[in-house]
Scaffold this motif. Structure first.
Motif, PDB file in Angstrom:
ATOM      1  N   LEU A  85       0.840  -1.198   0.000  1.00 44.09           N
ATOM      2  CA  LEU A  85       0.000   0.000   0.000  1.00 44.09           C
ATOM      3  C   LEU A  85       0.878   1.252   0.000  1.00 44.09           C
ATOM      4  N   VAL A  86       0.482   2.238  -0.764  1.00 42.42           N
ATOM      5  CA  VAL A  86       1.143   3.542  -0.737  1.00 42.42           C
ATOM      6  C   VAL A  86       0.308   4.412   0.196  1.00 42.42           C
ATOM      7  N   ILE A  87       0.829   4.682   1.387  1.00 43.50           N
ATOM      8  CA  ILE A  87       0.061   5.310   2.466  1.00 43.50           C
ATOM      9  C   ILE A  87       0.139   6.837   2.442  1.00 43.50           C
ATOM     10  N   SER A  88       1.347   7.377   2.278  1.00 46.97           N
ATOM     11  CA  SER A  88       1.490   8.834   2.390  1.00 46.97           C
ATOM     12  C   SER A  88       2.659   9.334   1.551  1.00 46.97           C
ATOM     13  N   ASN A  89       2.732  10.647   1.441  1.00 49.85           N
ATOM     14  CA  ASN A  89       3.881  11.292   0.821  1.00 49.85           C
ATOM     15  C   ASN A  89       5.005  11.361   1.847  1.00 49.85           C
ATOM     16  N   PHE A  90       6.242  11.462   1.355  1.00 54.21           N
ATOM     17  CA  PHE A  90       7.411  11.645   2.202  1.00 54.21           C
ATOM     18  C   PHE A  90       8.006  13.003   1.837  1.00 54.21           C
ATOM     19  N   PRO A  91       8.285  13.868   2.801  1.00 55.77           N
ATOM     20  CA  PRO A  91       8.626  15.260   2.492  1.00 55.77           C
ATOM     21  C   PRO A  91      10.046  15.525   1.986  1.00 55.77           C
ATOM     22  N   PHE A  92      10.850  14.474   1.786  1.00 56.31           N
ATOM     23  CA  PHE A  92      12.210  14.658   1.299  1.00 56.31           C
ATOM     24  C   PHE A  92      12.424  13.842   0.027  1.00 56.31           C
ATOM     25  N   LYS A  93      13.214  14.380  -0.873  1.00 53.72           N
ATOM     26  CA  LYS A  93      13.610  13.644  -2.071  1.00 53.72           C
ATOM     27  C   LYS A  93      14.880  12.890  -1.704  1.00 53.72           C
ATOM     28  N   ILE A  94      14.832  11.553  -1.777  1.00 50.05           N
ATOM     29  CA  ILE A  94      15.947  10.741  -1.322  1.00 50.05           C
ATOM     30  C   ILE A  94      16.661  10.060  -2.491  1.00 50.05           C
ATOM     31  N   GLN A  95      17.897   9.599  -2.222  1.00 51.35           N
ATOM     32  CA  GLN A  95      18.728   9.010  -3.273  1.00 51.35           C
ATOM     33  C   GLN A  95      18.385   7.568  -3.590  1.00 51.35           C
ATOM     34  N   GLU A  96      18.016   6.776  -2.598  1.00 54.24           N
ATOM     35  CA  GLU A  96      17.753   5.352  -2.764  1.00 54.24           C
ATOM     36  C   GLU A  96      16.565   4.938  -1.912  1.00 54.24           C
ATOM     37  N   LEU A  97      15.940   3.841  -2.302  1.00 54.66           N
ATOM     38  CA  LEU A  97      14.871   3.245  -1.507  1.00 54.66           C
ATOM     39  C   LEU A  97      15.405   2.939  -0.108  1.00 54.66           C
ATOM     40  N   SER A  98      14.643   3.265   0.901  1.00 52.40           N
ATOM     41  CA  SER A  98      15.032   2.998   2.283  1.00 52.40           C
ATOM     42  C   SER A  98      13.991   2.077   2.908  1.00 52.40           C
ATOM     43  N   GLU A  99      14.411   0.875   3.271  1.00 49.19           N
ATOM     44  CA  GLU A  99      13.482  -0.082   3.873  1.00 49.19           C
ATOM     45  C   GLU A  99      13.510   0.042   5.384  1.00 49.19           C
ATOM     46  N   LEU A 100      12.364  -0.231   5.998  1.00 50.59           N
ATOM     47  CA  LEU A 100      12.281  -0.146   7.448  1.00 50.59           C
ATOM     48  C   LEU A 100      11.281  -1.142   7.990  1.00 50.59           C
ATOM     49  N   VAL A 101      11.386  -1.403   9.269  1.00 48.85           N
ATOM     50  CA  VAL A 101      10.438  -2.254   9.976  1.00 48.85           C
ATOM     51  C   VAL A 101       9.629  -1.358  10.886  1.00 48.85           C
ATOM     52  N   MET A 102       8.312  -1.487  10.810  1.00 49.89           N
ATOM     53  CA  MET A 102       7.431  -0.709  11.679  1.00 49.89           C
ATOM     54  C   MET A 102       6.729  -1.681  12.625  1.00 49.89           C
ATOM     55  N   VAL A 103       6.462  -1.227  13.833  1.00 49.13           N
ATOM     56  CA  VAL A 103       5.847  -2.085  14.839  1.00 49.13           C
ATOM     57  C   VAL A 103       4.543  -1.463  15.306  1.00 49.13           C
ATOM     58  N   ASP A 104       3.521  -2.284  15.411  1.00 50.86           N
ATOM     59  CA  ASP A 104       2.232  -1.857  15.968  1.00 50.86           C
ATOM     60  C   ASP A 104       2.280  -2.136  17.470  1.00 50.86           C
ATOM     61  N   SER A 105       2.388  -1.090  18.269  1.00 49.98           N
ATOM     62  CA  SER A 105       2.529  -1.272  19.720  1.00 49.98           C
ATOM     63  C   SER A 105       1.248  -1.770  20.375  1.00 49.98           C
ATOM     64  N   PHE A 106       0.081  -1.626  19.715  1.00 49.03           N
ATOM     65  CA  PHE A 106      -1.168  -2.158  20.268  1.00 49.03           C
ATOM     66  C   PHE A 106      -1.150  -3.690  20.258  1.00 49.03           C
ATOM     67  N   LYS A 107      -0.606  -4.286  19.190  1.00 51.67           N
ATOM     68  CA  LYS A 107      -0.661  -5.735  19.017  1.00 51.67           C
ATOM     69  C   LYS A 107       0.718  -6.402  19.005  1.00 51.67           C
ATOM     70  N   ASN A 108       1.788  -5.618  19.103  1.00 50.71           N
ATOM     71  CA  ASN A 108       3.153  -6.141  19.049  1.00 50.71           C
ATOM     72  C   ASN A 108       3.386  -6.967  17.780  1.00 50.71           C
ATOM     73  N   ILE A 109       2.971  -6.404  16.660  1.00 55.75           N
ATOM     74  CA  ILE A 109       3.145  -7.038  15.346  1.00 55.75           C
ATOM     75  C   ILE A 109       4.009  -6.108  14.504  1.00 55.75           C
ATOM     76  N   SER A 110       4.929  -6.687  13.734  1.00 55.16           N
ATOM     77  CA  SER A 110       5.792  -5.863  12.887  1.00 55.16           C
ATOM     78  C   SER A 110       5.321  -5.898  11.434  1.00 55.16           C
ATOM     79  N   TYR A 111       5.637  -4.824  10.741  1.00 58.46           N
ATOM     80  CA  TYR A 111       5.278  -4.677   9.332  1.00 58.46           C
ATOM     81  C   TYR A 111       6.501  -4.209   8.563  1.00 58.46           C
ATOM     82  N   ARG A 112       6.631  -4.689   7.353  1.00 64.00           N
ATOM     83  CA  ARG A 112       7.709  -4.227   6.476  1.00 64.00           C
ATOM     84  C   ARG A 112       7.212  -3.000   5.728  1.00 64.00           C
ATOM     85  N   ALA A 113       8.053  -1.978   5.638  1.00 67.65           N
ATOM     86  CA  ALA A 113       7.670  -0.735   4.963  1.00 67.65           C
ATOM     87  C   ALA A 113       8.884  -0.173   4.229  1.00 67.65           C
TER      88      ALA A 113
END
Length: 145
Positions: A85-113
């Protein structure tokens, strides 16, 4: 040999200037200066809502940008399905794709983003995400173009 800024020859004083060295030093000072940008509101893509959507603790050092991405009670099309899913805009123009792990603190589940060069925040895995019932946070680090 001692470094000098001034040279005295037969009573005449000469100031030594190395323009390239001064420019290089100025650039190094600029590239290592840490700027606290703070908090930035994220602009959600059409159809998505959240009670909170921000970049937090954003810091910049030269072209290096880092901080955290935070969404609370995210809702919209495709949430809960196993698709990117494409959720939002990012306010900076970046050089390369940056991968990250996000965590839902309500359910302690991680998501790839990711943060893309197209200036977008993407969720790659969202099958366990529930509409309007989340507190998702993750750290990002990237280089500005």
């Amino acid at each position: 040999m001692e470094p000098v800024n001034e040279l005295d020859i037969d009573g005449y004083r000469w100031e030594i200037k190395d323009i390239q060295a001064r420019q290089d030093i100025s650039q190094i000072k600029s590239d290592t200066k840490v700027i606290n940008i703070g908090q930035i509101d994220l602009v959600l893509k059409p159809g998505y809502t959240a009670s909170y959507a921000k970049l937090q603790h954003v810091m910049k050092m030269g072209k290096l940008i880092f901080g955290s991405i935070h969404f609370i009670n995210l809702a919209g099309p495709g949430i809960g399905e196993n698709k990117p899913l494409v959720i939002s805009n990012f306010p900076f123009k970046i050089q390369e794709l940056s991968e990250l792990v996000m965590v839902d603190s309500f359910k302690n589940i991680s998501y790839r983003a990711s943060v893309s060069v197209a200036e977008e925040v993407n969720f790659i895995s969202t099958a366990n995400l529930q509409q309007n019932n989340s507190d998702i946070i993750g750290s990002f680090i990237c280089f500005e173009q």
